[in-house]
Design an enzyme around this catalytic site. Structure first.
Site, PDB file in Angstrom:
ATOM      1  N   ARG A 136       0.846  -1.208   0.000  1.00 35.80           N
ATOM      2  CA  ARG A 136       0.000   0.000   0.000  1.00 35.80           C
ATOM      3  C   ARG A 136       0.877   1.253   0.000  1.00 35.80           C
ATOM      4  NH1 ARG A 136      -4.466   0.457   4.582  1.00 35.80           N
ATOM      5  NH2 ARG A 136      -2.649   0.960   5.851  1.00 35.80           N
ATOM      6  N   LYS A 188      -2.825   7.012   1.330  1.00 32.12           N
ATOM      7  CA  LYS A 188      -2.448   7.288   2.725  1.00 32.12           C
ATOM      8  C   LYS A 188      -1.374   8.374   2.745  1.00 32.12           C
ATOM      9  CE  LYS A 188      -1.885   4.561   6.917  1.00 32.12           C
ATOM     10  NZ  LYS A 188      -2.919   5.213   7.709  1.00 32.12           N
ATOM     11  N   GLU A 247     -15.884   5.959   6.492  1.00 25.93           N
ATOM     12  CA  GLU A 247     -14.989   5.251   7.429  1.00 25.93           C
ATOM     13  C   GLU A 247     -14.653   6.176   8.589  1.00 25.93           C
ATOM     14  OE1 GLU A 247     -11.132   4.666   5.502  1.00 25.93           O
ATOM     15  OE2 GLU A 247     -11.313   6.627   4.571  1.00 25.93           O
TER      16      GLU A 247
END
Ligand SMILES: Cc1ncc(COP(=O)(O)O)c(C=O)c1O
Length: 319
Positions: free
Chosen positions: A78, A175, A208
Site C-alpha cells: 500500500r 495514505k 470510514e
C-alpha cells in the site's frame, strides 16, 4: 523577551521535561543521516522537509505482535501504491525497509512494536514545488505497541456521523501525510465524547473512521463494508475478508462484501464494528445516540477479533 539559542540537541534535554511523553519511542531511522537514533530528542524531521510544511509524503503504521509483524507485505504494497499516486519515488526498496525494521527491532529490544513509516518528498525550498527538494527521505520509528483498553472491547464503542467533508478526487484512497480531515474527525469525536466519527459522502454513503474502516451485519446476515471508491483499502479489513470463511462456517454471517450503502443502514444493523491495525475489530454499541442490536458487543465482532489475533500469531512475519 529573548529566547535562548540552542546549538546542540543535548542542550535541550534539561529544559524539556515534556519529552518524557516520548518514552514509548525506542528507535528511529532517518535517511537524512542514514542511521538510527534512540534518544527521542533526536527523532526529528527537518523543518524544511515538504512533509512538515506541505504534508507532502505518504505513511504507514503496522504492528509487531510477539515478535511477528502483521500484514507486512500488505502495508508495504500500500505504501508503494500511495507513493505512486503522488508521484513520489521511494528512497528505499522493500527489502531495505524490512532490514531497517529488523535493526530497529533489535535496537529497541521489544517484541510488541508499532512501526510508523513516513516517506517524504525531502528537505529544500520551503515551497509547494515538489521538485525543489534534495530528494525523497524515509523516517521509520519503532515505538512500544499500546493496545486499546480491554474495557473498550467489553463495553463497545460509541460513534457518530462526522460533519467533516469527505476527501474527494481519489485522495481518500491514498495514505498521504495530509490527514487534516481525519484530524478534524478525531477532534469532533473527542468534543462530542464519542469514540469515533464516521464520514459520509455527499450522496449519503457510508465512509470510514479517521484511521479505521467500519463494517456492519445487515438483516440478511451479510457483513458489509464501505466501498473503496471513497475509503482507504484497509489491510486488516481485507485480511478479515480472507478469513471470513470461518465466520460463515460458524453460521454467523452469510457472506462478506464491499458495497455502496447508505450511512443510515447502520441504524438497521445487527452489529457494527470498527476495524484497523491498532484496534483489530472493535464492537460498536451506539450509532449517533441509537443503540445497535441489544446494545452489547455481538458475536461477529468477537470472533473477527479472535481470528485476527490468531492470524497475527500464526502468520505474522518474523524479521
Ligand atoms: C483512513 C483510514 N482508513 C482505514 C484504515 C485502516 O487500515 P489498516 O487496517 O491497514 O490499518 C486506516 C489506517 O491505516 C486509515 O488511515
Amino acid at each position: 523577551m529573548e529566547y535562548p539559542v540552542y546549538n546542540d540537541a543535548s542542550e535541550i534535554v534539561s529544559v524539556c521535561p515534556e519529552y518524557a511523553a516520548q518514552n514509548d519511542y525506542h528507535a528511529m531511522y532517518s535517511s537524512v543521516f542514514s542511521g538510527i537514533v534512540t534518544d527521542p530528542k533526536l527523532m526529528t524531521i527537518p523543518v524544511d522537509d515538504h512533509l512538515v510544511h506541505r504534508g507532502d509524503g505518504v505513511f504507514e503504521a503496522f504492528k509487531m505482535v510477539d515478535g511477528k509483524v502483521f500484514l507486512l507485505d500488505e502495508h508495504l504494497a500500500r505504501l508503494e501504491r500511495s507513493a505512486g499516486d503522488i508521484f513520489l519515488e521511494l528512497r528505499h526498496s522493500k527489502e531495505e525497509m524490512i532490514a531497517i525494521c529488523k535493526q530497529l527491532t533489535e535496537v529497541s529490544g521489544l517484541k510488541d512494536i508499532l512501526f510508523r513509516l513516513y516517506a517524504s518528498r525531502g528537505p529544500g525550498g520551503f515551497t509547494p514545488n515538489p521538485y525543489a527538494s534534495v530528494g525523497p527521505q524515509l523516517y521509520l520509528i519503532a515505538s512500544a505497541l499500546r493496545n486499546p483498553a480491554p474495557e473498550l472491547y467489553e463495553n463497545g464503542a460509541k460513534i457518530g456521523f462526522s460533519q467533516v467533508e469527505i476527501k474527494s478526487g481519489g485522495l481518500a484512497k491514498v495514505k498521504t501525510c495530509n490527514y487534516i480531515s481525519n484530524v478534524l474527525m478525531a477532534k469532533e469525536a473527542v468534543d462530542q465524547k464519542l469514540n469515533f466519527m464516521i464520514n459520509v459522502t455527499a450522496d449519503g454513503l457510508l465512509g470510514e473512521g479517521p484511521t479505521e474502516n467500519i463494517a456492519y451485519l445487515n438483516q440478511d446476515n451479510e457483513l458489509i463494508y464501505s466501498s473503496f471508491d471513497h475509503t482507504l483499502r484497509g489491510t486488516t479489513l481485507l485480511r478479515l475478508q480472507e478469513l471470513s470463511g470461518e465466520l460463515q462456517a460458524e453460521g454467523l454471517i452469510s457472506g462478506m462484501r464491499e458495497a455502496k450503502q447508505s450511512a443510515d443502514e447502520l441504524y438497521n444493523a445487527k452489529e457494527v464494528f470498527m476495524i484497523g491495525t491498532t484496534l483489530d475489530a472493535l464492537p460498536v454499541v451506539e450509532v449517533a445516540g441509537k443503540v445497535v442490536g441489544d446494545g452489547k458487543p455481538g458475536p461477529v465482532s468477537k470472533l473477527a477479533r479472535k481470528l485476527l489475533k490468531k492470524d497475527q500469531q500464526e502468520n505474522g512475519t518474523v524479521l
